[in-house]
Design a protein around this motif. Structure first.
Motif, PDB file in Angstrom:
ATOM      1  N   SER A 240     -18.175 -11.935  -9.881  1.00 27.98           N
ATOM      2  CA  SER A 240     -17.104 -12.739  -9.300  1.00 27.98           C
ATOM      3  C   SER A 240     -15.804 -12.554 -10.068  1.00 27.98           C
ATOM      4  N   SER A 241     -15.888 -12.410 -11.382  1.00 30.51           N
ATOM      5  CA  SER A 241     -14.680 -12.209 -12.192  1.00 30.51           C
ATOM      6  C   SER A 241     -14.015 -10.886 -11.875  1.00 30.51           C
ATOM      7  N   LEU A 242     -14.811  -9.825 -11.754  1.00 33.03           N
ATOM      8  CA  LEU A 242     -14.239  -8.506 -11.441  1.00 33.03           C
ATOM      9  C   LEU A 242     -13.602  -8.499 -10.053  1.00 33.03           C
ATOM     10  N   PHE A 243     -14.256  -9.096  -9.084  1.00 34.41           N
ATOM     11  CA  PHE A 243     -13.667  -9.187  -7.744  1.00 34.41           C
ATOM     12  C   PHE A 243     -12.383 -10.008  -7.765  1.00 34.41           C
ATOM     13  N   SER A 244     -12.346 -11.028  -8.595  1.00 38.04           N
ATOM     14  CA  SER A 244     -11.127 -11.842  -8.708  1.00 38.04           C
ATOM     15  C   SER A 244      -9.968 -11.020  -9.236  1.00 38.04           C
ATOM     16  N   VAL A 245     -10.221 -10.246 -10.298  1.00 35.34           N
ATOM     17  CA  VAL A 245      -9.163  -9.406 -10.876  1.00 35.34           C
ATOM     18  C   VAL A 245      -8.700  -8.354  -9.879  1.00 35.34           C
ATOM     19  N   PHE A 246      -9.639  -7.760  -9.144  1.00 32.42           N
ATOM     20  CA  PHE A 246      -9.267  -6.745  -8.156  1.00 32.42           C
ATOM     21  C   PHE A 246      -8.389  -7.345  -7.057  1.00 32.42           C
ATOM     22  N   CYS A 247      -8.795  -8.491  -6.519  1.00 30.26           N
ATOM     23  CA  CYS A 247      -8.008  -9.112  -5.440  1.00 30.26           C
ATOM     24  C   CYS A 247      -6.641  -9.547  -5.939  1.00 30.26           C
ATOM     25  N   LEU A 248      -6.579 -10.043  -7.172  1.00 32.16           N
ATOM     26  CA  LEU A 248      -5.291 -10.432  -7.740  1.00 32.16           C
ATOM     27  C   LEU A 248      -4.387  -9.218  -7.910  1.00 32.16           C
ATOM     28  N   SER A 249      -4.939  -8.110  -8.401  1.00 28.94           N
ATOM     29  CA  SER A 249      -4.149  -6.891  -8.596  1.00 28.94           C
ATOM     30  C   SER A 249      -3.663  -6.323  -7.272  1.00 28.94           C
ATOM     31  N   PHE A 250      -4.517  -6.339  -6.267  1.00 26.85           N
ATOM     32  CA  PHE A 250      -4.110  -5.823  -4.962  1.00 26.85           C
ATOM     33  C   PHE A 250      -3.034  -6.699  -4.341  1.00 26.85           C
ATOM     34  N   SER A 251      -3.175  -8.003  -4.479  1.00 28.95           N
ATOM     35  CA  SER A 251      -2.210  -8.914  -3.869  1.00 28.95           C
ATOM     36  C   SER A 251      -0.838  -8.822  -4.519  1.00 28.95           C
ATOM     37  N   THR A 252      -0.798  -8.654  -5.835  1.00 22.48           N
ATOM     38  CA  THR A 252       0.476  -8.693  -6.552  1.00 22.48           C
ATOM     39  C   THR A 252       1.118  -7.325  -6.729  1.00 22.48           C
ATOM     40  N   CYS A 253       0.313  -6.260  -6.844  1.00 18.37           N
ATOM     41  CA  CYS A 253       0.873  -4.954  -7.214  1.00 18.37           C
ATOM     42  C   CYS A 253       0.486  -3.829  -6.250  1.00 18.37           C
ATOM     43  N   PHE A 254      -0.795  -3.568  -6.120  1.00 16.75           N
ATOM     44  CA  PHE A 254      -1.233  -2.352  -5.443  1.00 16.75           C
ATOM     45  C   PHE A 254      -0.982  -2.363  -3.937  1.00 16.75           C
ATOM     46  N   GLY A 255      -0.960  -3.535  -3.334  1.00 15.50           N
ATOM     47  CA  GLY A 255      -0.749  -3.584  -1.893  1.00 15.50           C
ATOM     48  C   GLY A 255       0.571  -2.996  -1.464  1.00 15.50           C
ATOM     49  N   SER A 256       1.637  -3.319  -2.207  1.00 13.87           N
ATOM     50  CA  SER A 256       2.970  -2.814  -1.852  1.00 13.87           C
ATOM     51  C   SER A 256       3.137  -1.348  -2.173  1.00 13.87           C
ATOM     52  N   TRP A 257       2.245  -0.757  -2.978  1.00 10.75           N
ATOM     53  CA  TRP A 257       2.347   0.668  -3.304  1.00 10.75           C
ATOM     54  C   TRP A 257       1.436   1.521  -2.429  1.00 10.75           C
ATOM     55  N   ILE A 258       0.334   0.935  -1.997  1.00  6.29           N
ATOM     56  CA  ILE A 258      -0.540   1.682  -1.099  1.00  6.29           C
ATOM     57  C   ILE A 258       0.077   1.753   0.299  1.00  6.29           C
ATOM     58  N   ILE A 259       0.609   0.630   0.762  1.00  6.85           N
ATOM     59  CA  ILE A 259       1.289   0.576   2.052  1.00  6.85           C
ATOM     60  C   ILE A 259       2.787   0.506   1.758  1.00  6.85           C
ATOM     61  N   LEU A 260       3.456   1.642   1.843  1.00  9.30           N
ATOM     62  CA  LEU A 260       4.851   1.738   1.430  1.00  9.30           C
ATOM     63  C   LEU A 260       5.777   1.108   2.466  1.00  9.30           C
ATOM     64  N   ASP A 261       7.052   0.953   2.044  1.00  7.04           N
ATOM     65  CA  ASP A 261       8.058   0.431   2.964  1.00  7.04           C
ATOM     66  C   ASP A 261       8.207   1.359   4.170  1.00  7.04           C
ATOM     67  N   SER A 262       8.420   0.769   5.307  1.00  2.88           N
ATOM     68  CA  SER A 262       8.525   1.548   6.540  1.00  2.88           C
ATOM     69  C   SER A 262       9.592   0.926   7.431  1.00  2.88           C
ATOM     70  N   ASN A 263      10.137   1.760   8.321  1.00  2.00           N
ATOM     71  CA  ASN A 263      11.102   1.259   9.291  1.00  2.00           C
ATOM     72  C   ASN A 263      10.442   0.440  10.387  1.00  2.00           C
ATOM     73  N   TYR A 264       9.121   0.542  10.483  1.00  2.00           N
ATOM     74  CA  TYR A 264       8.396  -0.203  11.502  1.00  2.00           C
ATOM     75  C   TYR A 264       8.046  -1.583  10.958  1.00  2.00           C
ATOM     76  N   LYS A 265       8.494  -2.604  11.645  1.00  2.00           N
ATOM     77  CA  LYS A 265       8.292  -3.960  11.165  1.00  2.00           C
ATOM     78  C   LYS A 265       6.822  -4.356  11.156  1.00  2.00           C
ATOM     79  N   TRP A 266       6.030  -3.748  12.047  1.00  2.00           N
ATOM     80  CA  TRP A 266       4.628  -4.110  12.102  1.00  2.00           C
ATOM     81  C   TRP A 266       3.870  -3.580  10.896  1.00  2.00           C
ATOM     82  N   VAL A 267       4.303  -2.442  10.358  1.00  2.00           N
ATOM     83  CA  VAL A 267       3.687  -1.927   9.134  1.00  2.00           C
ATOM     84  C   VAL A 267       3.989  -2.858   7.961  1.00  2.00           C
ATOM     85  N   ARG A 268       5.221  -3.307   7.858  1.00  2.00           N
ATOM     86  CA  ARG A 268       5.587  -4.242   6.787  1.00  2.00           C
ATOM     87  C   ARG A 268       4.861  -5.572   6.966  1.00  2.00           C
TER      88      ARG A 268
END
Length: 302
Positions: A240-268
């Motif tokens: 549970s601790s490892l999953f917590s750290v992973f979800c926290l990292s994805f929510s705060t950092c990795f999500g915005s880098w995996i899915i980059l900025d786009s001109n399409y509003k639906w992607v953002r």
């Protein structure tokens, strides 16, 4: 031994490349190795800021988790002493409630005073209604909680402070209202103040939940704590601790880098929705972690 003339033909075929061709091939291999080195360097330069971004959040979470482990294990050791009849039950209740208040203080600082005022005032209401009008205990507590939240949010508490403690206040309100209606229906009598405080401020679910009834709290802490500190328990906490750290990292950092900025509003919009969703996953896994640390199996909660 007879000499084989075919060996000379094979040797001549093996030397079909002249020195110039060999130099070109060697240069090509060198260029390939250089490209691979620069590719690895580029990947490291790309991934390093992402790792650095997660470090403050992970460090803070691990530090808090370590404190929660110490607080929870203190309560468990006291409970084992109670089972050996060396300490009274009220002492365990005080340790549990103090551990929960310490966890709240680590999160919210002096702002826990609002939670304390709410809990103590509701116990006074339960005392009065138990003497005079037991059938109104649940309704009275629910109305008081509603007025308390409205007054604090609109008139008394600063907006930023109230938003920071709102999650813990919601969990506290669920416990108080549930206990009030249990007293009204006769499921449980009015608990002693130490039992009440231990239930309300149990470190395992005082911040992130999950909610449990007063009956579940008493039964779990009477029968299930002997299974703590075994292999299954440690595996559950670590997972549970490892999953917590992973979800926290994805929510705060990795999500915005995996899915980059786009001109399409639906992607953002999809990227922002994923970040918001993983923050909820983080809360769920932290809830599992804290409740397991306190000696309660999440599957035992209705």
């Amino acid at each position: 031994m007879e000499y084989d003339d075919n060996f000379d033909d094979y040797y001549d075929d093996a030397n079909i490349y002249d020195e110039e061709d060999l130099e070109k091939m060697l240069a090509g291999y060198t260029d390939l190795i250089t490209v691979m080195k620069w590719s690895m360097l580029g990947f490291l330069l790309w991934i390093w800021p992402r790792i650095v971004c997660t470090l403050p959040y992970s460090k803070q979470f691990i530090c808090w988790l370590r404190c929660m482990f110490c607080v929870s294990q203190l309560g468990l050791f006291v409970w084992w002493d109670i089972q050996s009849q060396s300490l009274p039950r009220w002492f365990f209740n005080i340790c549990i409630s103090l551990g929960g208040l310490l966890a709240l203080y680590m999160f919210f600082g002096n702002n826990i005073v609002y939670l304390l005022v709410c809990a103590v005032s509701v116990y006074v209401i339960l005392l009065v209604t138990s003497w005079e009008a037991r059938n109104l205990a649940g309704v009275t507590v629910a109305a008081y909680i509603f007025l308390f939240i409205v007054i604090c949010e609109l008139f008394v508490v600063d907006e930023k402070i109230w938003h920071s403690i709102r999650g813990a206040q919601i969990m506290l309100s669920m416990k108080l209202i549930g206990l009030g209606f249990d007293i009204t229906s006769g499921v449980t009598p009015l608990p002693a103040f130490t039992d009440y405080m231990a239930y309300i401020f149990c470190a395992g679910n005082v911040i992130f939940g999950p909610w449990m009834s007063f009956q579940d709290f008493k039964s779990i802490y009477s029968t299930s704590l002997s299974k703590c500190l075994d292999v299954d328990w440690m595996t559950k906490v670590m997972k549970s601790s490892l999953f917590s750290v992973f979800c926290l990292s994805f929510s705060t950092c990795f999500g915005s880098w995996i899915i980059l900025d786009s001109n399409y509003k639906w992607v953002r919009a999809y990227r922002d929705a994923q970040s918001f969703r993983f923050s909820h996953y983080f809360v769920c896994f932290v809830s599992e972690t804290t409740i397991a640390l306190s000696g309660i199996n999440p599957s035992e909660i209705d």
